[in-house]
Motif scaffolding. Structure first.
Motif, PDB file in Angstrom:
ATOM      1  N   MET A   1       0.826  -1.197   0.000  1.00  0.00           N
ATOM      2  CA  MET A   1       0.000   0.000   0.000  1.00  0.00           C
ATOM      3  C   MET A   1       0.864   1.252   0.000  1.00  0.00           C
ATOM      4  O   MET A   1       0.564   2.211  -0.716  1.00  0.00           O
ATOM      5  N   VAL A   2       1.906   1.250   0.821  1.00  0.00           N
ATOM      6  CA  VAL A   2       2.781   2.422   0.905  1.00  0.00           C
ATOM      7  C   VAL A   2       3.412   2.699  -0.455  1.00  0.00           C
ATOM      8  O   VAL A   2       3.414   3.836  -0.938  1.00  0.00           O
ATOM      9  N   LEU A   3       3.952   1.651  -1.091  1.00  0.00           N
ATOM     10  CA  LEU A   3       4.591   1.838  -2.389  1.00  0.00           C
ATOM     11  C   LEU A   3       3.594   2.296  -3.449  1.00  0.00           C
ATOM     12  O   LEU A   3       3.868   3.223  -4.210  1.00  0.00           O
ATOM     13  N   ALA A   4       2.436   1.656  -3.492  1.00  0.00           N
ATOM     14  CA  ALA A   4       1.458   1.972  -4.531  1.00  0.00           C
ATOM     15  C   ALA A   4       0.916   3.393  -4.394  1.00  0.00           C
ATOM     16  O   ALA A   4       0.805   4.125  -5.376  1.00  0.00           O
ATOM     17  N   ILE A   5       0.590   3.787  -3.205  1.00  0.00           N
ATOM     18  CA  ILE A   5      -0.019   5.104  -3.029  1.00  0.00           C
ATOM     19  C   ILE A   5       1.029   6.206  -2.990  1.00  0.00           C
ATOM     20  O   ILE A   5       0.926   7.203  -3.704  1.00  0.00           O
ATOM     21  N   SER A   6       2.042   6.040  -2.169  1.00  0.00           N
ATOM     22  CA  SER A   6       3.010   7.120  -1.981  1.00  0.00           C
ATOM     23  C   SER A   6       3.894   7.359  -3.191  1.00  0.00           C
ATOM     24  O   SER A   6       4.242   8.496  -3.492  1.00  0.00           O
ATOM     25  N   PHE A   7       4.274   6.287  -3.868  1.00  0.00           N
ATOM     26  CA  PHE A   7       5.244   6.438  -4.936  1.00  0.00           C
ATOM     27  C   PHE A   7       4.661   6.289  -6.341  1.00  0.00           C
ATOM     28  O   PHE A   7       5.352   6.531  -7.316  1.00  0.00           O
ATOM     29  N   LEU A   8       3.390   5.881  -6.454  1.00  0.00           N
ATOM     30  CA  LEU A   8       2.752   5.795  -7.763  1.00  0.00           C
ATOM     31  C   LEU A   8       1.570   6.762  -7.868  1.00  0.00           C
ATOM     32  O   LEU A   8       1.559   7.663  -8.696  1.00  0.00           O
ATOM     33  N   GLU A   9       0.565   6.548  -7.036  1.00  0.00           N
ATOM     34  CA  GLU A   9      -0.661   7.348  -7.139  1.00  0.00           C
ATOM     35  C   GLU A   9      -0.418   8.825  -6.882  1.00  0.00           C
ATOM     36  O   GLU A   9      -0.888   9.675  -7.645  1.00  0.00           O
ATOM     37  N   ALA A  10       0.296   9.134  -5.824  1.00  0.00           N
ATOM     38  CA  ALA A  10       0.466  10.537  -5.427  1.00  0.00           C
ATOM     39  C   ALA A  10       1.112  11.381  -6.529  1.00  0.00           C
ATOM     40  O   ALA A  10       0.557  12.416  -6.897  1.00  0.00           O
ATOM     41  N   PRO A  11       2.246  10.975  -7.090  1.00  0.00           N
ATOM     42  CA  PRO A  11       2.825  11.824  -8.139  1.00  0.00           C
ATOM     43  C   PRO A  11       2.058  11.760  -9.461  1.00  0.00           C
ATOM     44  O   PRO A  11       1.970  12.762 -10.179  1.00  0.00           O
ATOM     45  N   LEU A  12       1.481  10.598  -9.786  1.00  0.00           N
ATOM     46  CA  LEU A  12       0.809  10.454 -11.072  1.00  0.00           C
ATOM     47  C   LEU A  12      -0.482  11.256 -11.160  1.00  0.00           C
ATOM     48  O   LEU A  12      -0.846  11.713 -12.243  1.00  0.00           O
ATOM     49  N   LYS A  13      -1.167  11.433 -10.047  1.00  0.00           N
ATOM     50  CA  LYS A  13      -2.454  12.147 -10.111  1.00  0.00           C
ATOM     51  C   LYS A  13      -2.290  13.567 -10.630  1.00  0.00           C
ATOM     52  O   LYS A  13      -3.167  14.093 -11.287  1.00  0.00           O
ATOM     53  N   PHE A  14      -1.148  14.180 -10.359  1.00  0.00           N
ATOM     54  CA  PHE A  14      -0.928  15.547 -10.818  1.00  0.00           C
ATOM     55  C   PHE A  14      -0.624  15.612 -12.311  1.00  0.00           C
ATOM     56  O   PHE A  14      -0.588  16.693 -12.884  1.00  0.00           O
ATOM     57  N   GLN A  15      -0.381  14.471 -12.946  1.00  0.00           N
ATOM     58  CA  GLN A  15      -0.136  14.441 -14.384  1.00  0.00           C
ATOM     59  C   GLN A  15      -1.409  14.182 -15.186  1.00  0.00           C
ATOM     60  O   GLN A  15      -1.401  14.260 -16.405  1.00  0.00           O
ATOM     61  N   ALA A  16      -2.500  13.853 -14.497  1.00  0.00           N
ATOM     62  CA  ALA A  16      -3.758  13.574 -15.184  1.00  0.00           C
ATOM     63  C   ALA A  16      -4.338  14.869 -15.759  1.00  0.00           C
ATOM     64  O   ALA A  16      -4.212  15.936 -15.152  1.00  0.00           O
ATOM     65  N   PRO A  17      -4.953  14.771 -16.920  1.00  0.00           N
ATOM     66  CA  PRO A  17      -5.539  15.967 -17.537  1.00  0.00           C
ATOM     67  C   PRO A  17      -6.607  16.601 -16.633  1.00  0.00           C
ATOM     68  O   PRO A  17      -7.434  15.901 -16.059  1.00  0.00           O
ATOM     69  N   GLY A  18      -6.537  17.905 -16.500  1.00  0.00           N
ATOM     70  CA  GLY A  18      -7.549  18.637 -15.748  1.00  0.00           C
ATOM     71  C   GLY A  18      -7.352  18.677 -14.247  1.00  0.00           C
ATOM     72  O   GLY A  18      -8.139  19.302 -13.533  1.00  0.00           O
ATOM     73  N   ILE A  19      -6.332  18.013 -13.741  1.00  0.00           N
ATOM     74  CA  ILE A  19      -6.104  18.009 -12.292  1.00  0.00           C
ATOM     75  C   ILE A  19      -5.304  19.254 -11.928  1.00  0.00           C
ATOM     76  O   ILE A  19      -4.182  19.444 -12.371  1.00  0.00           O
ATOM     77  N   THR A  20      -5.904  20.086 -11.121  1.00  0.00           N
ATOM     78  CA  THR A  20      -5.223  21.277 -10.621  1.00  0.00           C
ATOM     79  C   THR A  20      -4.536  20.936  -9.308  1.00  0.00           C
ATOM     80  O   THR A  20      -4.839  19.897  -8.695  1.00  0.00           O
ATOM     81  N   ILE A  21      -3.663  21.793  -8.865  1.00  0.00           N
ATOM     82  CA  ILE A  21      -2.995  21.549  -7.577  1.00  0.00           C
ATOM     83  C   ILE A  21      -4.017  21.455  -6.442  1.00  0.00           C
ATOM     84  O   ILE A  21      -3.981  20.507  -5.658  1.00  0.00           O
ATOM     85  N   PRO A  22      -4.974  22.380  -6.335  1.00  0.00           N
ATOM     86  CA  PRO A  22      -5.967  22.247  -5.252  1.00  0.00           C
ATOM     87  C   PRO A  22      -6.777  20.945  -5.349  1.00  0.00           C
ATOM     88  O   PRO A  22      -7.030  20.301  -4.327  1.00  0.00           O
ATOM     89  N   LEU A  23      -7.180  20.555  -6.556  1.00  0.00           N
ATOM     90  CA  LEU A  23      -7.928  19.314  -6.716  1.00  0.00           C
ATOM     91  C   LEU A  23      -7.071  18.108  -6.328  1.00  0.00           C
ATOM     92  O   LEU A  23      -7.524  17.206  -5.610  1.00  0.00           O
ATOM     93  N   GLY A  24      -5.816  18.097  -6.776  1.00  0.00           N
ATOM     94  CA  GLY A  24      -4.905  17.009  -6.415  1.00  0.00           C
ATOM     95  C   GLY A  24      -4.670  16.931  -4.921  1.00  0.00           C
ATOM     96  O   GLY A  24      -4.606  15.843  -4.346  1.00  0.00           O
ATOM     97  N   LEU A  25      -4.557  18.091  -4.279  1.00  0.00           N
ATOM     98  CA  LEU A  25      -4.373  18.103  -2.821  1.00  0.00           C
ATOM     99  C   LEU A  25      -5.604  17.548  -2.113  1.00  0.00           C
ATOM    100  O   LEU A  25      -5.488  16.812  -1.128  1.00  0.00           O
ATOM    101  N   GLY A  26      -6.776  17.911  -2.605  1.00  0.00           N
ATOM    102  CA  GLY A  26      -8.012  17.402  -1.996  1.00  0.00           C
ATOM    103  C   GLY A  26      -8.108  15.895  -2.115  1.00  0.00           C
ATOM    104  O   GLY A  26      -8.461  15.201  -1.152  1.00  0.00           O
ATOM    105  N   ILE A  27      -7.779  15.377  -3.291  1.00  0.00           N
ATOM    106  CA  ILE A  27      -7.779  13.924  -3.490  1.00  0.00           C
ATOM    107  C   ILE A  27      -6.721  13.280  -2.596  1.00  0.00           C
ATOM    108  O   ILE A  27      -6.971  12.271  -1.938  1.00  0.00           O
ATOM    109  N   GLY A  28      -5.540  13.891  -2.570  1.00  0.00           N
ATOM    110  CA  GLY A  28      -4.455  13.348  -1.756  1.00  0.00           C
ATOM    111  C   GLY A  28      -4.810  13.269  -0.284  1.00  0.00           C
ATOM    112  O   GLY A  28      -4.479  12.295   0.399  1.00  0.00           O
TER     113      GLY A  28
END
Length: 137
Positions: free
Chosen positions: A1-28
């Motif tokens: 879980m730590v590897l998948a979320i911290s090192f994959l999901e967290a950085p990748l979400k900010f590369q998704a189209p339409g994701i702003t910093i505030p939106l990414g922070l809220g999801i995070g």
């Protein structure tokens, strides 16, 4: 879980189209709150199991048990020291008081805890499997 979320999901979400910093922070915030709740529950199970085993740092726990308890300690320190700092920073970004264009020292501290925790979990898992293999022949 730590590897998948911290090192994959967290950085990748900010590369998704339409994701702003505030939106990414809220999801995070939601994702890491859930991750931390799961980590705390699993940490309680691991700690209880080790304590009930009757071993100790010099006894039957061995390297595996000590490394797993180290991961538990790192988790607690991370939640007590780094998480409040990261939350304060994300609060400022979400309130428009900080552009959030660069990683803060608090975020780097949180990431350092994640790296150390992942290493401790890896050592604990491998050492525990080796010890179990030695016991079962």
């Amino acid at each position: 879980m730590v590897l998948a979320i911290s090192f994959l999901e967290a950085p990748l979400k900010f590369q998704a189209p339409g994701i702003t910093i505030p939106l990414g922070l809220g999801i995070g915030r939601l994702v890491f709150r859930a991750l931390n709740a799961c980590e705390l529950a699993l940490a309680a199970v691991v700690t209880a199991g080790l304590l009930l085993s009757g071993g100790g740092p010099g006894g039957s726990w061995g390297l595996g048990g000590c490394a797993l308890l180290g991961a538990v300690a790192l988790l607690l320190l991370q939640l007590l020291l780094a998480r409040p700092l990261v939350t304060r920073r994300s609060d400022a970004v979400l309130a428009g008081q900080d552009p959030g264009e660069h990683r803060s020292r608090a975020h780097l501290l949180y990431v350092a805890f994640e790296v150390a925790k992942a290493a401790a979990l890896g050592v604990g898992a491998i050492a525990s499997m080796v010890a179990l293999a030695a016991l079962t022949g």
